[in-house]
Design a protein around this motif. Sequence first.
Motif, short mmCIF file in Angstrom:
data_model
loop_
_atom_site.label_atom_id
_atom_site.label_comp_id
_atom_site.label_asym_id
_atom_site.label_seq_id
_atom_site.Cartn_x
_atom_site.Cartn_y
_atom_site.Cartn_z
N UNK A 13 0.85 -1.19 0.00
CA UNK A 13 0.00 0.00 0.00
C UNK A 13 0.89 1.24 0.00
N UNK A 14 1.14 1.79 -1.17
CA UNK A 14 2.06 2.92 -1.29
C UNK A 14 1.52 4.17 -0.61
N UNK A 15 0.19 4.29 -0.51
CA UNK A 15 -0.38 5.46 0.16
C UNK A 15 -0.02 5.48 1.65
N UNK A 16 0.04 4.31 2.26
CA UNK A 16 0.42 4.24 3.67
C UNK A 16 1.86 4.73 3.86
N UNK A 17 2.73 4.37 2.93
CA UNK A 17 4.12 4.86 3.00
C UNK A 17 4.16 6.38 2.84
N UNK A 18 3.36 6.88 1.90
CA UNK A 18 3.33 8.34 1.70
C UNK A 18 2.83 9.06 2.96
N UNK A 19 1.79 8.52 3.58
CA UNK A 19 1.25 9.14 4.80
C UNK A 19 2.27 9.10 5.94
N UNK A 45 12.48 10.86 3.94
CA UNK A 45 12.99 10.67 2.58
C UNK A 45 13.00 9.19 2.22
N UNK A 46 13.46 8.35 3.12
CA UNK A 46 13.51 6.91 2.85
C UNK A 46 12.11 6.33 2.66
N UNK A 47 11.16 6.80 3.46
CA UNK A 47 9.80 6.28 3.35
C UNK A 47 9.16 6.73 2.04
N UNK A 48 9.38 7.99 1.65
CA UNK A 48 8.87 8.45 0.35
C UNK A 48 9.47 7.62 -0.79
N UNK A 49 10.74 7.29 -0.68
CA UNK A 49 11.37 6.49 -1.72
C UNK A 49 10.81 5.06 -1.75
N UNK A 50 10.42 4.54 -0.59
CA UNK A 50 9.76 3.23 -0.56
C UNK A 50 8.41 3.31 -1.26
N UNK A 51 7.67 4.40 -1.02
CA UNK A 51 6.38 4.57 -1.69
C UNK A 51 6.56 4.67 -3.20
N UNK A 52 7.60 5.36 -3.63
CA UNK A 52 7.87 5.50 -5.06
C UNK A 52 8.36 4.19 -5.68
N UNK A 55 5.05 2.65 -6.44
CA UNK A 55 4.30 3.36 -7.47
C UNK A 55 5.14 4.54 -7.97
N UNK A 56 6.00 4.30 -8.96
CA UNK A 56 6.94 5.34 -9.39
C UNK A 56 6.30 6.50 -10.15
N UNK A 57 5.04 6.39 -10.55
CA UNK A 57 4.39 7.45 -11.33
C UNK A 57 3.47 8.32 -10.49
N UNK A 58 3.53 8.19 -9.19
CA UNK A 58 2.65 8.94 -8.29
C UNK A 58 3.26 10.32 -8.06
N UNK A 59 2.68 11.33 -8.70
CA UNK A 59 3.30 12.66 -8.69
C UNK A 59 3.17 13.37 -7.36
N UNK A 60 2.15 13.07 -6.57
CA UNK A 60 2.02 13.72 -5.26
C UNK A 60 3.18 13.32 -4.35
N UNK A 61 3.56 12.06 -4.38
CA UNK A 61 4.70 11.60 -3.58
C UNK A 61 6.00 12.20 -4.11
N UNK A 62 6.13 12.28 -5.43
CA UNK A 62 7.32 12.90 -6.01
C UNK A 62 7.41 14.37 -5.60
N UNK A 83 11.90 17.28 -9.56
CA UNK A 83 10.94 18.19 -10.20
C UNK A 83 10.97 18.06 -11.72
N UNK A 84 12.14 17.79 -12.29
CA UNK A 84 12.21 17.55 -13.74
C UNK A 84 11.48 16.27 -14.12
N UNK A 85 11.58 15.25 -13.26
CA UNK A 85 10.86 13.99 -13.52
C UNK A 85 9.35 14.22 -13.49
N UNK A 86 8.88 15.05 -12.53
CA UNK A 86 7.45 15.35 -12.47
C UNK A 86 7.02 16.08 -13.73
N UNK A 87 7.83 17.04 -14.18
CA UNK A 87 7.50 17.78 -15.41
C UNK A 87 7.47 16.86 -16.62
N UNK A 88 8.33 15.84 -16.64
CA UNK A 88 8.32 14.88 -17.74
C UNK A 88 7.08 13.98 -17.67
N UNK A 89 6.66 13.64 -16.46
CA UNK A 89 5.48 12.79 -16.30
C UNK A 89 4.18 13.53 -16.63
#
Length: 176
Positions: A13-19, A45-52, A55-62, A83-89
Amino acid sequence: RWADHSISICPYAWRAYREKGDLLAKQGMWWQEEEEKRDLLHRAQAVYQEALALNPYETATLLKLGRLLGFSLGKDEEALSVFEKIADLRPKMYWPYVELGHQLQRMEKDREALTAYERAFKLNRHDRISRYNIKQLRKKLGIKHKRKKKPSLEDPSAWIPHGFDVDVYPNRLDRV
């Protein structure tokens, strides 16, 4: 604790990691001791990276990771790449370019920031943040805004719409 419980129930559950990352980042922002503050921010930072990782395309976590890296941890180059990755997505959304402009401005890359803000403003003409930052950066860089000249009323070819053929619509007085 509830985020840890959610993660233990469903480790995918990537949302739980983000929270959990949000909670750690908020605690780190307000913590008094510098060592514990840094520790909380690095854990976030480590937890956000686990969430990504889930789900690597989740822009809110990025976005949250980029803000954490740039504004809280001072890792400007890493934040810029996020931020460049978000702009590319999301190339048709304006807000990734606003965030990119903010980060570039923090890094004192004003010309690149101006380009990012102009791109954001082109995508959303109602964005006041981009408009304000464009104005301030142009003033700082000494760039004057070129306004389009209004057509002269003396020259009829200037106010006839482009592509309008006058001969197709002859004057009705000619028929009388």
